[in-house]
Design an enzyme around this catalytic site. Structure first.
Site, PDB file in Angstrom:
ATOM      1  N   GLY A  14      26.373  53.680  36.462  1.00 13.08           N
ATOM      2  CA  GLY A  14      27.648  54.398  36.460  1.00 13.08           C
ATOM      3  C   GLY A  14      28.396  54.205  35.149  1.00 13.08           C
ATOM      4  O   GLY A  14      28.384  53.114  34.577  1.00 13.08           O
ATOM      5  N   ARG A  75      20.310  57.361  36.427  1.00 11.88           N
ATOM      6  CA  ARG A  75      19.534  56.465  37.285  1.00 11.88           C
ATOM      7  C   ARG A  75      18.061  56.792  37.043  1.00 11.88           C
ATOM      8  O   ARG A  75      17.706  57.953  36.860  1.00 11.88           O
ATOM      9  CB  ARG A  75      19.874  56.695  38.756  1.00 11.88           C
ATOM     10  CG  ARG A  75      21.373  56.798  39.047  1.00 11.88           C
ATOM     11  CD  ARG A  75      22.028  55.463  39.186  1.00 11.88           C
ATOM     12  NE  ARG A  75      23.459  55.598  39.521  1.00 11.88           N
ATOM     13  CZ  ARG A  75      24.291  54.590  39.586  1.00 11.88           C
ATOM     14  NH1 ARG A  75      23.877  53.357  39.333  1.00 11.88           N
ATOM     15  NH2 ARG A  75      25.567  54.772  39.892  1.00 11.88           N
ATOM     16  N   ASP A 106      24.832  45.796  37.675  1.00 14.63           N
ATOM     17  CA  ASP A 106      23.773  44.885  38.111  1.00 14.63           C
ATOM     18  C   ASP A 106      22.397  45.535  38.100  1.00 14.63           C
ATOM     19  O   ASP A 106      21.391  44.872  37.829  1.00 14.63           O
ATOM     20  CB  ASP A 106      24.090  44.274  39.480  1.00 14.63           C
ATOM     21  CG  ASP A 106      24.331  45.323  40.556  1.00 14.63           C
ATOM     22  OD1 ASP A 106      24.288  46.530  40.242  1.00 14.63           O
ATOM     23  OD2 ASP A 106      24.574  44.933  41.715  1.00 14.63           O
ATOM     24  N   GLY A 107      22.308  46.840  38.362  1.00 11.97           N
ATOM     25  CA  GLY A 107      21.031  47.525  38.280  1.00 11.97           C
ATOM     26  C   GLY A 107      20.494  47.530  36.859  1.00 11.97           C
ATOM     27  O   GLY A 107      19.292  47.321  36.625  1.00 11.97           O
ATOM     28  N   THR A 129      31.332  48.259  34.191  1.00  9.96           N
ATOM     29  CA  THR A 129      31.488  48.855  35.513  1.00  9.96           C
ATOM     30  C   THR A 129      32.934  48.711  35.953  1.00  9.96           C
ATOM     31  O   THR A 129      33.539  47.660  35.753  1.00  9.96           O
ATOM     32  CB  THR A 129      30.566  48.200  36.558  1.00  9.96           C
ATOM     33  OG1 THR A 129      30.950  48.634  37.878  1.00  9.96           O
ATOM     34  CG2 THR A 129      30.645  46.683  36.511  1.00  9.96           C
ATOM     35  N   ASP A 131      33.872  48.412  38.899  1.00  2.00           N
ATOM     36  CA  ASP A 131      33.933  47.659  40.157  1.00  2.00           C
ATOM     37  C   ASP A 131      34.310  46.189  39.981  1.00  2.00           C
ATOM     38  O   ASP A 131      34.728  45.544  40.941  1.00  2.00           O
ATOM     39  CB  ASP A 131      32.589  47.734  40.886  1.00  2.00           C
ATOM     40  CG  ASP A 131      32.203  49.153  41.261  1.00  2.00           C
ATOM     41  OD1 ASP A 131      33.103  50.010  41.317  1.00  2.00           O
ATOM     42  OD2 ASP A 131      31.014  49.404  41.480  1.00  2.00           O
ATOM     43  N   ASP A 133      32.400  43.601  39.707  1.00  2.69           N
ATOM     44  CA  ASP A 133      31.652  42.883  40.742  1.00  2.69           C
ATOM     45  C   ASP A 133      30.455  42.109  40.188  1.00  2.69           C
ATOM     46  O   ASP A 133      29.522  41.793  40.934  1.00  2.69           O
ATOM     47  CB  ASP A 133      31.163  43.871  41.812  1.00  2.69           C
ATOM     48  CG  ASP A 133      30.235  44.945  41.245  1.00  2.69           C
ATOM     49  OD1 ASP A 133      30.132  45.061  40.006  1.00  2.69           O
ATOM     50  OD2 ASP A 133      29.618  45.675  42.039  1.00  2.69           O
ATOM     51  N   ARG A 166      55.602  60.648  55.288  1.00  3.99           N
ATOM     52  CA  ARG A 166      54.161  60.671  55.527  1.00  3.99           C
ATOM     53  C   ARG A 166      53.527  59.296  55.374  1.00  3.99           C
ATOM     54  O   ARG A 166      54.033  58.442  54.651  1.00  3.99           O
ATOM     55  CB  ARG A 166      53.479  61.643  54.555  1.00  3.99           C
ATOM     56  CG  ARG A 166      53.644  63.099  54.981  1.00  3.99           C
ATOM     57  CD  ARG A 166      53.057  64.057  53.974  1.00  3.99           C
ATOM     58  NE  ARG A 166      53.111  65.422  54.490  1.00  3.99           N
ATOM     59  CZ  ARG A 166      53.001  66.505  53.740  1.00  3.99           C
ATOM     60  NH1 ARG A 166      52.834  66.398  52.427  1.00  3.99           N
ATOM     61  NH2 ARG A 166      53.051  67.707  54.290  1.00  3.99           N
ATOM     62  N   MET A 173      37.533  53.326  44.720  1.00  5.08           N
ATOM     63  CA  MET A 173      36.145  52.917  44.511  1.00  5.08           C
ATOM     64  C   MET A 173      36.037  51.391  44.386  1.00  5.08           C
ATOM     65  O   MET A 173      37.039  50.681  44.388  1.00  5.08           O
ATOM     66  CB  MET A 173      35.582  53.614  43.277  1.00  5.08           C
ATOM     67  CG  MET A 173      35.497  55.130  43.424  1.00  5.08           C
ATOM     68  SD  MET A 173      34.908  55.978  41.945  1.00  5.08           S
ATOM     69  CE  MET A 173      33.138  55.773  42.160  1.00  5.08           C
ATOM     70  N   ARG A 175      32.628  50.023  45.518  1.00  4.29           N
ATOM     71  CA  ARG A 175      31.402  49.705  46.255  1.00  4.29           C
ATOM     72  C   ARG A 175      31.704  48.596  47.270  1.00  4.29           C
ATOM     73  O   ARG A 175      32.523  48.796  48.162  1.00  4.29           O
ATOM     74  CB  ARG A 175      30.287  49.333  45.282  1.00  4.29           C
ATOM     75  CG  ARG A 175      28.910  49.494  45.853  1.00  4.29           C
ATOM     76  CD  ARG A 175      27.821  49.412  44.802  1.00  4.29           C
ATOM     77  NE  ARG A 175      27.954  48.276  43.919  1.00  4.29           N
ATOM     78  CZ  ARG A 175      27.049  47.959  42.989  1.00  4.29           C
ATOM     79  NH1 ARG A 175      25.986  48.707  42.835  1.00  4.29           N
ATOM     80  NH2 ARG A 175      27.218  46.893  42.226  1.00  4.29           N
ATOM     81  N   GLU A 191      51.668  49.254  51.697  1.00  2.54           N
ATOM     82  CA  GLU A 191      52.071  48.553  52.921  1.00  2.54           C
ATOM     83  C   GLU A 191      50.910  47.801  53.549  1.00  2.54           C
ATOM     84  O   GLU A 191      51.119  46.847  54.318  1.00  2.54           O
ATOM     85  CB  GLU A 191      52.642  49.556  53.933  1.00  2.54           C
ATOM     86  CG  GLU A 191      54.104  49.893  53.714  1.00  2.54           C
ATOM     87  CD  GLU A 191      54.344  50.660  52.416  1.00  2.54           C
ATOM     88  OE1 GLU A 191      55.376  50.395  51.744  1.00  2.54           O
ATOM     89  OE2 GLU A 191      53.523  51.524  52.063  1.00  2.54           O
ATOM     90  N   LYS A 217      61.146  51.950  57.033  1.00  2.00           N
ATOM     91  CA  LYS A 217      60.430  52.524  55.894  1.00  2.00           C
ATOM     92  C   LYS A 217      60.221  54.010  56.145  1.00  2.00           C
ATOM     93  O   LYS A 217      59.783  54.424  57.218  1.00  2.00           O
ATOM     94  CB  LYS A 217      59.093  51.816  55.683  1.00  2.00           C
ATOM     95  CG  LYS A 217      59.250  50.390  55.176  1.00  2.00           C
ATOM     96  CD  LYS A 217      58.028  49.930  54.412  1.00  2.00           C
ATOM     97  CE  LYS A 217      58.301  48.592  53.730  1.00  2.00           C
ATOM     98  NZ  LYS A 217      57.195  48.205  52.818  1.00  2.00           N
ATOM     99  N   ARG A 259      36.743  56.802  37.252  1.00  2.00           N
ATOM    100  CA  ARG A 259      35.815  56.440  36.186  1.00  2.00           C
ATOM    101  C   ARG A 259      36.180  57.081  34.847  1.00  2.00           C
ATOM    102  O   ARG A 259      35.700  56.652  33.807  1.00  2.00           O
ATOM    103  CB  ARG A 259      34.392  56.873  36.560  1.00  2.00           C
ATOM    104  CG  ARG A 259      33.698  55.953  37.523  1.00  2.00           C
ATOM    105  CD  ARG A 259      32.238  56.345  37.599  1.00  2.00           C
ATOM    106  NE  ARG A 259      31.513  55.540  38.573  1.00  2.00           N
ATOM    107  CZ  ARG A 259      30.269  55.781  38.946  1.00  2.00           C
ATOM    108  NH1 ARG A 259      29.631  56.815  38.411  1.00  2.00           N
ATOM    109  NH2 ARG A 259      29.669  55.005  39.818  1.00  2.00           N
TER     110      ARG A 259
END
Length: 327
Positions: A14, A75, A106-107, A129, A131, A133, A166, A173, A175, A191, A217, A259
């Site tokens: 990614g 990929r 990691d890939g 990345t 993420d 992670d 509302r 994102m 993962r 919240e 609220k 991204r």
């Protein structure tokens, strides 16, 4: 270790804002040290397809501010096979490449570690990345920019939520990582925040929202990490609405806009430091490692260690702060 004359650079997996800054730094650091540079389009797929080109200082002009990656990314299932990697190495060797700088997740790291061991080619990885992670680093390239993008979206959604009484469920994102959700949720005044690392039952979430409603609220934001175990943001919103229908309920999935965009100052500087460090590590004879940052210090971690160790990135203090800030 043989002397390195030509370094190949590629991005894989990614894309993440700041990848271009890392490419720029790696290219210019190599050229500064009188090494040649080859750009590899589309990552591992480009090695197999032999889409490579010589890079000079002008190749990376005016890219530090751009999102995405000028080297493109893909990929590649063929690279997972011995035959695919053998073809990739034949093309790398034919191009005269002595070492590789890999930018990705990691890939990408897994592929680099296997490739380096099979064919004894030096490789250094840079964590790119959104993420956040990966092991071996406090921060990954693109994470800060993605956070800022999400916060900006939450602020805008908050405006319309307050205008219409509302309840918005916003999916972000990450993962299996809740880093973006937690940090952006706290910064955006959410919240409630649902994280893959923390089990939050729907009844518990409804209790949180009911308490917030008792405090008068006029609108609410719930940030949901895409890896949350409650079945996805749409399912969470549906189940909450069945039991808690005071607010008009809406779902917003931010998706891949997280991204994109121009990288933040923090990501540009981090990527530049990592690109510079990756090339210097290779020239010093180091290989099969990932560049990272701990505090304010650039470090490197063996790929074997980084890939075998999954770090919990959540700041437990921030998790507690998020709960307190909802009152």
């Amino acid at each position: 270790m043989k002397e390195i004359h030509k370094i190949g650079i590629f991005t894989s997996g990614g894309d993440a804002p700041g990848m271009n800054a890392a490419i720029r730094a790696a290219v210019r650091t190599a050229l500064y040290n009188n090494k040649e540079v080859v750009g590899i389009y589309h990552g591992y797929q480009g090695m197999i397809d032999n889409t490579m080109f010589e890079m000079d200082s002008r190749s990376v002009s005016s890219i530090i501010q751009k999102g995405g990656t000028i080297l493109k990314t893909a990929r590649c299932t063929a690279f997972r096979t011995p035959e695919g990697r053998a073809l990739a190495y034949a093309n790398v060797k034919k191009a005269g490449i002595d070492a590789l700088v890999a930018i990705g997740g990691d890939g990408t790291f897994t592929g680099a570690e296997v490739f380096s061991r099979e064919f004894d080619i030096p490789v250094m990885c840079i964590p790119g990345t959104i993420d956040n992670d990966l092991s071996g680093t406090d921060l990954t390239i693109g994470y800060d920019t993605a956070n800022n993008t999400v916060i900006d979206a939450i602020d805008k959604i908050r405006d319309t939520a307050a205008s219409h009484n509302r309840l918005f469920f916003i999916e972000v994102m990450g993962r299996d990582s809740g880093s973006i959700a937690l940090n952006a949720g706290v910064a955006g005044g959410a919240e409630a925040i649902l994280l893959p690392e923390k089990d939050t039952a729907i009844d518990e979430l409804i209790d949180l929202l009911s308490t917030a409603l008792e405090r008068k609220k006029s609108s609410m934001i719930v940030v949901v990490a895409e890896g949350d175990k409650n079945g996805g943001v749409s399912n969470v919103a549906k189940r909450v609405k069945e039991k808690f229908d005071y607010f008009d309920t809406k779902v917003s999935i931010l998706g891949h806009l997280q991204r994109g965009g121009s990288p933040s100052s923090a990501d540009r500087v981090l990527a530049t430091r990592m690109g510079y460090a990756a090339v210097n590590e290779l020239l010093q004879g180091n290989t099969r490692a990932t560049i990272g940052i701990r505090g304010s210090t650039i470090v490197n971690t063996p790929l074997e260690v980084a890939l075998s160790k999954k770090e919990l990135k959540l700041n437990e203090d921030l998790v507690q702060i998020a709960k307190i800030m909802t009152i």
